[in-house]
Design an enzyme around this catalytic site. Structure first.
Site, PDB file in Angstrom:
ATOM      1  CD  GLU A 152     -42.733 -72.392  35.544  1.00 15.40           C
ATOM      2  OE1 GLU A 152     -42.631 -72.460  34.312  1.00 15.40           O
ATOM      3  OE2 GLU A 152     -41.877 -72.845  36.322  1.00 15.40           O
ATOM      4  CG  ASP A 185     -45.032 -74.420  31.961  1.00 13.32           C
ATOM      5  OD1 ASP A 185     -45.319 -74.934  30.866  1.00 13.32           O
ATOM      6  OD2 ASP A 185     -44.138 -74.858  32.693  1.00 13.32           O
ATOM      7  CG  HIS A 238     -38.407 -78.203  30.213  1.00 14.33           C
ATOM      8  ND1 HIS A 238     -39.450 -79.098  30.330  1.00 14.33           N
ATOM      9  CD2 HIS A 238     -38.860 -77.035  30.731  1.00 14.33           C
ATOM     10  CE1 HIS A 238     -40.494 -78.498  30.884  1.00 14.33           C
ATOM     11  NE2 HIS A 238     -40.159 -77.240  31.149  1.00 14.33           N
TER      12      HIS A 238
END
Length: 251
Positions: free
Chosen positions: A147, A173, A45
């Site tokens: 996740e 997530d 990210h």
């Protein structure tokens, strides 16, 4: 490369880290002087480029270990990131034992894997290539991120694959994959996290988790998580600024 980080990880020491997302080596350098055990440098990210990741590591030196979360489980990204001289990688969204094997193959030099030979910062720009090649497979830290609820269901077969060093849970997530986005403290999400932790602790595999604040980090530590990421660099910035403004405006 921080020499004793992998040893401390395997000994299940509590290792506290922070997520680095800002493309600013000075910010990372300042944080590295606060005695965090490790940095979670995030390429999945945010806007960090490979060049910036290397600059961050150069700025932090050996004050803390640097684990880079690669953008994905991709051999091209993995080898390029490892050539920066990081202490290891975090592989996001691992779902199956086959994906574990793929990641390990990309991380390890032959004959254990198929990582190609470069001469970047990790190899001291070619000045220490032979020495690095002899020890890299033993020193590199490989962390698998769990996740997704399907990964939770596959956790036993995932951790049966030898060669990785730790599991780290991505609770946000995971909650999203369960239809409970952002509800990381929901009983069902906590149950899923607990099943991953139980499986890892049973096999003495280091288990970690991302936490957004002090309270959740303390709860994770008390529960037996040893590799704990606490907050993000941007969060520390705005929280401190917010607190200062509130204190000034309250007078």
């Amino acid at each position: 490369m921080v020499v004793n980080f992998k040893q401390r990880l395997n000994q299940l020491e509590t290792l506290i880290g922070v997520v680095i997302t800002l493309p600013c080596s000075e910010t990372a350098e300042a944080l590295s002087k606060l005695e965090f055990d490790w940095f979670w440098i995030d390429m999945e990210h945010g806007v960090l480029s490979l060049e910036t990741v290397q600059l961050i590591m150069q700025a932090t030196g050996d004050r803390c270990a640097n684990l880079v979360r690669v953008p994905g489980n991709d051999s091209i990204w993995i080898k390029r990131v490892l050539d920066t001289g990081c202490d290891g990688i975090i592989v996001p969204h691992v779902m199956t034992p086959e994906e574990v094997k793929y990641a390990l193959d990309a991380c390890l030099y032959p004959p254990q894997g198929s990582r190609s030979v470069g001469s970047g910062r990790a190899q001291n720009y070619g000045m220490s290539s032979q020495e690095y090649l002899k020890t890299a497979n033993e020193k590199i830290v490989v962390v698998l991120q769990i996740e997704h609820i399907d990964a939770v269901k596959n956790i036993e077969s995932i951790i049966d694959v030898p060669g990785f060093d730790a599991i780290i849970v991505g609770p946000f997530d995971l909650s999203a994959s369960m239809g409970l986005i952002g509800q990381v403290n929901h009983p069902d999400v906590q149950k899923a996290i607990g099943s991953v932790q139980e499986a890892c602790l049973h096999k003495k595999i280091p288990i970690g988790i991302f936490t957004a604040d002090t309270q959740n980090a303390l709860s994770a530590k008390k529960a037996g998580f040893s590799l704990i990421g606490v907050g993000v660099d941007t969060m520390y910035l705005w929280r401190a600024a917010k607190q200062t403004l509130e204190e000034i405006n309250s007078i």
